[in-house]
Scaffold this motif. Sequence first.
Motif, PDB file in Angstrom:
ATOM      1  N   VAL A  61     109.790  76.300   7.112  1.00  0.00           N
ATOM      2  CA  VAL A  61     110.563  76.814   8.257  1.00  0.00           C
ATOM      3  C   VAL A  61     110.618  78.336   8.190  1.00  0.00           C
ATOM      4  O   VAL A  61     110.426  79.018   9.203  1.00  0.00           O
ATOM      5  CB  VAL A  61     111.998  76.219   8.288  1.00  0.00           C
ATOM      6  CG1 VAL A  61     112.894  76.983   9.241  1.00  0.00           C
ATOM      7  CG2 VAL A  61     111.954  74.752   8.682  1.00  0.00           C
ATOM      8  N   ALA A  62     110.856  78.882   7.004  1.00  0.00           N
ATOM      9  CA  ALA A  62     110.900  80.338   6.848  1.00  0.00           C
ATOM     10  C   ALA A  62     109.554  80.967   7.209  1.00  0.00           C
ATOM     11  O   ALA A  62     109.502  82.018   7.858  1.00  0.00           O
ATOM     12  CB  ALA A  62     111.302  80.708   5.422  1.00  0.00           C
ATOM     13  N   GLU A  63     108.458  80.326   6.807  1.00  0.00           N
ATOM     14  CA  GLU A  63     107.122  80.836   7.150  1.00  0.00           C
ATOM     15  C   GLU A  63     106.883  80.765   8.657  1.00  0.00           C
ATOM     16  O   GLU A  63     106.355  81.702   9.259  1.00  0.00           O
ATOM     17  CB  GLU A  63     106.050  80.041   6.400  1.00  0.00           C
ATOM     18  CG  GLU A  63     104.629  80.410   6.760  1.00  0.00           C
ATOM     19  CD  GLU A  63     104.259  81.859   6.442  1.00  0.00           C
ATOM     20  OE1 GLU A  63     103.247  82.332   6.979  1.00  0.00           O
ATOM     21  OE2 GLU A  63     104.971  82.519   5.662  1.00  0.00           O
ATOM     22  N   ALA A  64     107.294  79.662   9.285  1.00  0.00           N
ATOM     23  CA  ALA A  64     107.153  79.543  10.746  1.00  0.00           C
ATOM     24  C   ALA A  64     107.979  80.616  11.449  1.00  0.00           C
ATOM     25  O   ALA A  64     107.522  81.229  12.422  1.00  0.00           O
ATOM     26  CB  ALA A  64     107.571  78.151  11.215  1.00  0.00           C
ATOM     27  N   ARG A 110     101.862  81.444  18.201  1.00  0.00           N
ATOM     28  CA  ARG A 110     103.302  81.270  18.441  1.00  0.00           C
ATOM     29  C   ARG A 110     103.614  79.814  18.816  1.00  0.00           C
ATOM     30  O   ARG A 110     104.563  79.236  18.296  1.00  0.00           O
ATOM     31  CB  ARG A 110     103.760  82.232  19.533  1.00  0.00           C
ATOM     32  CG  ARG A 110     105.244  82.196  19.791  1.00  0.00           C
ATOM     33  CD  ARG A 110     105.640  83.332  20.738  1.00  0.00           C
ATOM     34  NE  ARG A 110     107.029  83.284  21.071  1.00  0.00           N
ATOM     35  CZ  ARG A 110     108.014  83.692  20.288  1.00  0.00           C
ATOM     36  NH1 ARG A 110     107.731  84.204  19.105  1.00  0.00           N
ATOM     37  NH2 ARG A 110     109.259  83.600  20.670  1.00  0.00           N
ATOM     38  N   ARG A 111     102.810  79.231  19.691  1.00  0.00           N
ATOM     39  CA  ARG A 111     103.049  77.835  20.089  1.00  0.00           C
ATOM     40  C   ARG A 111     102.889  76.886  18.895  1.00  0.00           C
ATOM     41  O   ARG A 111     103.676  75.951  18.721  1.00  0.00           O
ATOM     42  CB  ARG A 111     102.115  77.437  21.220  1.00  0.00           C
ATOM     43  CG  ARG A 111     102.540  77.985  22.579  1.00  0.00           C
ATOM     44  CD  ARG A 111     101.749  77.368  23.724  1.00  0.00           C
ATOM     45  NE  ARG A 111     100.315  77.598  23.641  1.00  0.00           N
ATOM     46  CZ  ARG A 111      99.694  78.679  24.116  1.00  0.00           C
ATOM     47  NH1 ARG A 111     100.384  79.630  24.718  1.00  0.00           N
ATOM     48  NH2 ARG A 111      98.387  78.800  23.997  1.00  0.00           N
ATOM     49  N   ARG A 112     101.865  77.114  18.051  1.00  0.00           N
ATOM     50  CA  ARG A 112     101.673  76.280  16.860  1.00  0.00           C
ATOM     51  C   ARG A 112     102.868  76.399  15.912  1.00  0.00           C
ATOM     52  O   ARG A 112     103.342  75.396  15.382  1.00  0.00           O
ATOM     53  CB  ARG A 112     100.386  76.668  16.131  1.00  0.00           C
ATOM     54  CG  ARG A 112      99.124  76.097  16.751  1.00  0.00           C
ATOM     55  CD  ARG A 112      97.917  76.242  15.827  1.00  0.00           C
ATOM     56  NE  ARG A 112      97.677  77.596  15.378  1.00  0.00           N
ATOM     57  CZ  ARG A 112      96.856  78.464  15.960  1.00  0.00           C
ATOM     58  NH1 ARG A 112      96.175  78.106  17.024  1.00  0.00           N
ATOM     59  NH2 ARG A 112      96.703  79.667  15.474  1.00  0.00           N
ATOM     60  N   ALA A 113     103.341  77.628  15.699  1.00  0.00           N
ATOM     61  CA  ALA A 113     104.487  77.840  14.804  1.00  0.00           C
ATOM     62  C   ALA A 113     105.741  77.172  15.365  1.00  0.00           C
ATOM     63  O   ALA A 113     106.521  76.567  14.615  1.00  0.00           O
ATOM     64  CB  ALA A 113     104.722  79.333  14.585  1.00  0.00           C
ATOM     65  N   MET A 114     105.947  77.254  16.676  1.00  0.00           N
ATOM     66  CA  MET A 114     107.112  76.617  17.290  1.00  0.00           C
ATOM     67  C   MET A 114     107.028  75.093  17.152  1.00  0.00           C
ATOM     68  O   MET A 114     108.031  74.437  16.843  1.00  0.00           O
ATOM     69  CB  MET A 114     107.225  77.015  18.759  1.00  0.00           C
ATOM     70  CG  MET A 114     107.679  78.455  18.946  1.00  0.00           C
ATOM     71  SD  MET A 114     107.619  79.015  20.659  1.00  0.00           S
ATOM     72  CE  MET A 114     108.850  77.975  21.402  1.00  0.00           C
ATOM     73  N   ALA A 115     105.854  74.542  17.360  1.00  0.00           N
ATOM     74  CA  ALA A 115     105.682  73.086  17.228  1.00  0.00           C
ATOM     75  C   ALA A 115     105.917  72.644  15.788  1.00  0.00           C
ATOM     76  O   ALA A 115     106.603  71.637  15.542  1.00  0.00           O
ATOM     77  CB  ALA A 115     104.290  72.686  17.695  1.00  0.00           C
ATOM     78  N   GLU A 119     108.899  70.152  14.387  1.00  0.00           N
ATOM     79  CA  GLU A 119     108.604  68.944  13.615  1.00  0.00           C
ATOM     80  C   GLU A 119     109.343  68.948  12.282  1.00  0.00           C
ATOM     81  O   GLU A 119     109.887  67.932  11.845  1.00  0.00           O
ATOM     82  CB  GLU A 119     107.094  68.823  13.394  1.00  0.00           C
ATOM     83  CG  GLU A 119     106.675  67.597  12.623  1.00  0.00           C
ATOM     84  CD  GLU A 119     107.139  66.298  13.256  1.00  0.00           C
ATOM     85  OE1 GLU A 119     107.512  65.377  12.492  1.00  0.00           O
ATOM     86  OE2 GLU A 119     107.142  66.189  14.497  1.00  0.00           O
ATOM     87  N   ILE A 120     109.373  70.090  11.619  1.00  0.00           N
ATOM     88  CA  ILE A 120     110.080  70.198  10.337  1.00  0.00           C
ATOM     89  C   ILE A 120     111.574  69.981  10.539  1.00  0.00           C
ATOM     90  O   ILE A 120     112.225  69.275   9.764  1.00  0.00           O
ATOM     91  CB  ILE A 120     109.806  71.562   9.671  1.00  0.00           C
ATOM     92  CG1 ILE A 120     108.336  71.656   9.268  1.00  0.00           C
ATOM     93  CG2 ILE A 120     110.700  71.760   8.451  1.00  0.00           C
ATOM     94  CD1 ILE A 120     107.897  73.059   8.892  1.00  0.00           C
ATOM     95  N   GLU A 121     112.136  70.578  11.578  1.00  0.00           N
ATOM     96  CA  GLU A 121     113.565  70.398  11.858  1.00  0.00           C
ATOM     97  C   GLU A 121     113.885  68.925  12.105  1.00  0.00           C
ATOM     98  O   GLU A 121     114.905  68.422  11.648  1.00  0.00           O
ATOM     99  CB  GLU A 121     113.995  71.246  13.060  1.00  0.00           C
ATOM    100  CG  GLU A 121     114.058  72.735  12.769  1.00  0.00           C
ATOM    101  CD  GLU A 121     115.153  73.129  11.790  1.00  0.00           C
ATOM    102  OE1 GLU A 121     116.123  72.358  11.587  1.00  0.00           O
ATOM    103  OE2 GLU A 121     115.033  74.211  11.191  1.00  0.00           O
TER     104      GLU A 121
END
Length: 167
Positions: A61-64, A110-115, A119-121
């Motif tokens: 999450v921190a990396e995203a 940005r879209r990949r990181a948000m997705a 998913e992680i959340e």
Amino acid sequence: ILDCRVSAGGEIRALAGRGQIFGGLVRAESKIRVKILGAASGPATEIRIEPIEAPRLYARVAEADRILESSRTERERLDVLLTRYPRDCPSSERALAAIRATIEETDRRRRRAMAERGEIERRLAGAGTSEIEAAEAVHENCLVAIGRSAFRVRHARGPTRFVREGE
């Protein structure tokens, strides 16, 4: 369980004998049931209901978040560059096309990181009911956490339950 680091993929039950978790970190994915949490005068006790791989997930999450922030600032920089770039010279069209391509790639990142973050959340939130139960008492110096919600318990006598209903 005395001043240990314990993790379980499902449920932890300590209801026989003393049935006490005293000090350390105890983590399970769904339920923790004991007679007594903590001790009146003893080391800190941390009880968590979360996926066993939660520390790794928090790092992802921190990396995203880092990618989201860097792509946001990069996009702002490119937008300014795009609006200020001269359009009247022969090489302008190629340069503007390169800027637009970089903007598209930044938006994809940005879209990949948000997705991935979403998913992680969802994985960290879990599904179903998560529960921590102490049949007799919860003593001071206990940190109780279910997912990302955590709080310190002052003292509770008698049966005590901490429950989070799933999605």
